[in-house]
Enzyme design. Structure first.
Site, PDB file in Angstrom:
ATOM      1  N   TRP A 224      36.857  24.793  -7.324  1.00 39.48           N
ATOM      2  CA  TRP A 224      36.912  23.396  -6.897  1.00 39.48           C
ATOM      3  C   TRP A 224      37.440  22.473  -7.989  1.00 39.48           C
ATOM      4  O   TRP A 224      37.669  21.283  -7.744  1.00 39.48           O
ATOM      5  CB  TRP A 224      35.536  22.933  -6.406  1.00 39.48           C
TER       6      TRP A 224
ATOM      7  N   GLU B 147      24.932  23.715 -12.936  1.00 34.46           N
ATOM      8  CA  GLU B 147      24.585  25.104 -12.640  1.00 34.46           C
ATOM      9  C   GLU B 147      23.424  25.622 -13.480  1.00 34.46           C
ATOM     10  O   GLU B 147      23.056  26.794 -13.361  1.00 34.46           O
ATOM     11  CB  GLU B 147      25.822  25.983 -12.822  1.00 34.46           C
TER      12      GLU B 147
ATOM     13  N   LYS C  76      24.080  21.103 -17.476  1.00 39.87           N
ATOM     14  CA  LYS C  76      25.302  21.771 -17.916  1.00 39.87           C
ATOM     15  C   LYS C  76      26.492  20.817 -17.872  1.00 39.87           C
ATOM     16  O   LYS C  76      27.297  20.760 -18.797  1.00 39.87           O
ATOM     17  CB  LYS C  76      25.585  22.989 -17.037  1.00 39.87           C
ATOM     18  N   GLN C  77      26.616  20.093 -16.767  1.00 40.35           N
ATOM     19  CA  GLN C  77      27.782  19.235 -16.559  1.00 40.35           C
ATOM     20  C   GLN C  77      27.402  18.109 -15.612  1.00 40.35           C
ATOM     21  O   GLN C  77      26.359  18.135 -14.972  1.00 40.35           O
ATOM     22  CB  GLN C  77      28.931  20.043 -15.978  1.00 40.35           C
TER      23      GLN C  77
END
Length: 770
Positions: free
Chosen positions: A357, A488, A600-601
């Site tokens: 994605w 994640e 994580k992000q």
């Protein structure tokens, strides 16, 4: 951070051989043309640690899935872009010694990636175990004008050696794919042949029967005078080539130019592959190195005329953003809607060359704003063409009635990721695919795509969301359970805010475009209804979900909560982690990661970025100040988003720091993973951070607005942008914003909320106070 490269505005330069960084350097010095490409491997023998990789777009191999615990719905194959036959090898031999850069002494070494020209160079001086010293200069490029061609010019100058120098240009089919699951051979050799004029290797992938033919020929020069003596032919089962050479004395130079054509069955009838590849290689030889290199420079000049960004006062950022733009354009040509962009492009094997994605998040917005609408269209068509597979993917998980779940990882539309927390739960990927359909119409002002193609995709995605939500009786709200959001480092959570918000935004878009297509394109509307079996009653549930979706929030703090239970964690800061334990994915147990609050992000902040027109600066600020200190940025998709939001709230210092990391993520190897390849599909994020962050550009249904900022150390920055079919050149300094209208019509923009009209082919200067 690992900085071992020289800072230079137009070039990537390594001034000595860093043997411990060899794999990282191979990633950095990768080169290609969107159809074929390879890592920055040495031409000559090198027995040290290396990942030798050459790749061909659209060629893939279905590697059998390897999992410890099989679950219903897992894909049986993992698609991989196989390591292709190695075309660029040129061995160098003296009378009884062969050059090996691990064994010979390296006296001087420099390699460059000349981004302006699209050319790789390497110059080094070596001494053999017997004391013979040679100076070698190598140039290599993949033609942007003739997309099947790749060329090498390999020159050897004797310093103190007198005798025979032999050069052996070859094509090697004995290739290894490091990340295959069962060490299966991925290629069969149909034909290996060498004549006095050419050598070729005709290959096909096992199972899928994609074919590629690689043909090569050469020219040999001594002191710039061509030598035409007959070569020694090399012809083995999987290796073909020549041995050519000449006697040299100290000061004399022997040069070999290798012309290679790589033709695949994606672009050529397989009955003509051999003929086509031979003809192209020989035609290149007739044209000659100098002319082909000149054409290469012209093609890159055309690209740079559109994409170049100029940052005055910051060479580190200037080098890095050009590097990112160079890599995205040499790893994706955009001329074929059956192709997408692998996360690593042609620079490494991680993720198998598959699409994720990232393309929708970073690449499509970049292509639309930078003036490459045709590339964006082909990427949108890629997803449209895979809609039947997305419906099949959803059916495997129990969804019905044309509900579509696009794959997390794919080559051909079939899901090939087999980690349950990703494959089954990271369903937010559907959201970004619907988002980019709306983005296209928003940025271009065109609605024909959504009528002809996009509405079908939106209906399939909306049907998925309609079935995936649950109604919570205690909450009297719709909820989405058991998901993994963009962060994640959290799995199997309930009510991930980003996922829930993407769901309702997708449903809103579908309702909007159903009405638009019905009114503006009645024939297409009826065609879509007939094809999808759409019933108007479906929209009643969609509207109910929109009005009654549950969103976790902390009203006391004034923030959106990442998911249910997140605020129960120990809310530490990233600064509390010992730097030696970063990135935590390489040091902590998964159990410890899942129990931590560390992100994580971008997750909540990603949603705020994508749907920024719905959030005021105060809401952005509160959420940014809470989540940024807890975000690790251990993903390439994170820094640029946070940089944009920091700029939006006026935090220019933080925006710059995040921007620097977004642009130099690979050049400085922030996440210690450069050896695996470059983060190709997130590289446009650095451009977006400049345009949408520092320049503050927003587009809303054809209306462009700007709120420019500039970091203190910069003198100015400049870029070209396109919207509604018009190109503008924007330059921002500390005192003014210059807007040059390249269009033949008036263009209206908003700067700090004030309206301006720019006449055709003219410049507007706006005083600002940055």
């Amino acid at each position: 951070m690992k900085r071992f490269l020289k800072t230079d505005g137009w070039n990537i330069i390594e001034e000595e051989f860093h043997i411990k960084n060899q794999r990282a350097s191979e990633s950095i010095f990768s080169i290609g043309n969107g159809r074929i490409g390879q890592r920055g491997n040495f031409e000559e023998t090198y027995t040290g640690d290396t990942l030798q990789g050459s790749y061909i777009a659209g060629i893939y191999f279905q590697d059998r899935t390897r999992v410890g615990w099989w679950k219903n719905g897992y894909p049986r194959y993992f698609s991989r872009m196989p390591n292709a036959p190695y075309w660029s090898g040129i061995n160098l031999r003296l009378i009884d010694e062969e050059l090996n850069l691990e064994v010979w002494d390296i006296n001087e070494f420099e390699r460059k990636l000349l981004m302006k020209e699209g050319l790789s160079e390497r110059t080094f001086t070596v001494t053999s175990p017997k004391g013979y010293t040679l100076k070698i200069h190598v140039e290599r490029f993949y033609s942007m004008a003739l997309l099947n061609l790749c060329l090498i010019k390999y020159s050897v100058t004797s310093v103190n050696y007198e005798g025979k120098v032999s050069l052996l240009p070859y094509i090697n089919g004995y290739v290894i794919h490091e990340s295959s699951n069962f060490n299966e051979k991925m290629w069969n050799i149909i034909l290996a042949e060498t004549t006095h004029d050419y050598a070729l290797l005709w290959t096909q992938t096992k199972g899928e029967d994609s074919q590629a033919c690689c043909a090569t020929t050469y020219q040999l020069f001594k002191n710039n005078k061509e030598i035409t003596n007959r070569p020694i032919r090399i012809e083995k089962e999987k290796l073909v080539g020549f041995s050519v050479g000449s006697d040299v004395k100290p000061g004399e130079t022997l040069s070999l130019i290798k012309y290679t054509s790589i033709v695949s069955s994606l672009y050529c009838d397989r009955k003509k592959l051999v003929e086509e590849s031979i003809n192209e290689a020989q035609k290149a030889k007739e044209i000659g190195w100098a002319t082909l290199l000149d054409e290469q420079k012209k093609e890159w000049s055309k690209i740079w005329d559109i994409i170049d960004v100029k940052i005055e006062g910051d060479d580190e950022v200037q080098q890095a953003i050009r590097f990112n733009l160079f890599q995205i354009h040499q790893n994706y040509k955009g001329d074929n809607p059956s192709l997408n962009i692998g996360s690593k492009g042609f620079t490494g094997e991680k993720y198998g060359g598959n699409t994720q994605w990232n393309t929708e998040l970073c690449c499509i917005p970049y292509y639309l704003l930078a003036g490459f609408e045709n590339l964006a269209i082909n990427l949108l068509l890629y997803r449209y063409n895979h809609l039947p597979k997305a419906i099949e993917n959803a059916e495997k998980l129990g969804f019905t009635n044309g509900a579509a779940l696009y794959p997390m990882v794919t080559m051909d539309g079939v899901e090939c990721h087999n980690e349950w927390e990703i494959t089954f739960e990271e369903i937010h990927r559907n959201g970004i695919i619907a988002y980019t359909i709306d983005l296209y119409t928003n940025y271009t002002g065109k609605t024909d795509y959504v009528a002809k193609y996009g509405l079908e995709v939106l209906i399939g995605i909306s049907r998925f969301w309609s079935q995936r939500v649950s109604f919570s009786t205690p909450k009297q709200k719709y909820v989405i359970l058991g998901v993994t959001g963009p962060n994640e480092y959290e799995n199997n959570v309930d009510n991930n805010w980003y996922t829930n918000y993407s769901c309702i935004q997708n449903l809103k878009s579908t309702l909007y475009y159903l009405e638009l297509v019905k009114t503006k394109y009645p024939d297409d509307y009826q065609r879509v209804l007939d094809k999808t079996g759409f019933q108007l009653e479906e929209t009643e549930r969609w509207q109910d979900i929109i009005e009654n979706m549950y969103f976790p929030e902390d009203k006391e703090r004034g923030i959106l909560v990442q998911q249910d239970g997140y605020m129960d964690k120990e809310l530490k800061l990233v600064s509390d982690i010992n730097p030696s334990e970063r990135p935590i994915s390489q040091h902590w147990s998964w159990d410890r990661i899942l129990r931590s609050c560390f992100i994580k992000q971008s997750d909540v902040l990603l949603g705020i970025y994508l749907y920024r027109n719905y959030f005021d600066k105060e809401a952005i600020k509160k959420n940014f100040l809470f989540y940024e200190p807890r975000t690790l940025h251990e993903s390439s998709l994170s820094y640029f988003v946070h940089s944009i939001l920091a700029a939006r709230i006026g935090d220019v210092d933080n925006a710059y720091d995040l921007f620097l990391k977004a642009t130099r993520l690979d050049l400085d190897d922030y996440n210690n993973d450069l050896k695996e390849g470059l983060h190709i599909t997130s590289m446009p994020g650095s451009w977006l951070a400049l345009v949408e962050g520092f320049a503050g550009m927003k587009l809303n249904r054809g209306k462009a607005s700007f709120e420019p900022l500039i970091p203190p150390k910069w003198k100015s920055y400049q870029f070209k942008v396109k919207f509604n079919g018009y190109f503008l050149v924007i330059k921002v300094s500390h005192k003014e914003m210059n807007v040059n209208n390249l269009a033949d019509t008036d263009v209206c923009i908003h700067v700090y909320g004030k309206n301006y009209s720019i006449k055709p082919k003219s410049e507007l200067i706006i005083a600002i106070n940055c």
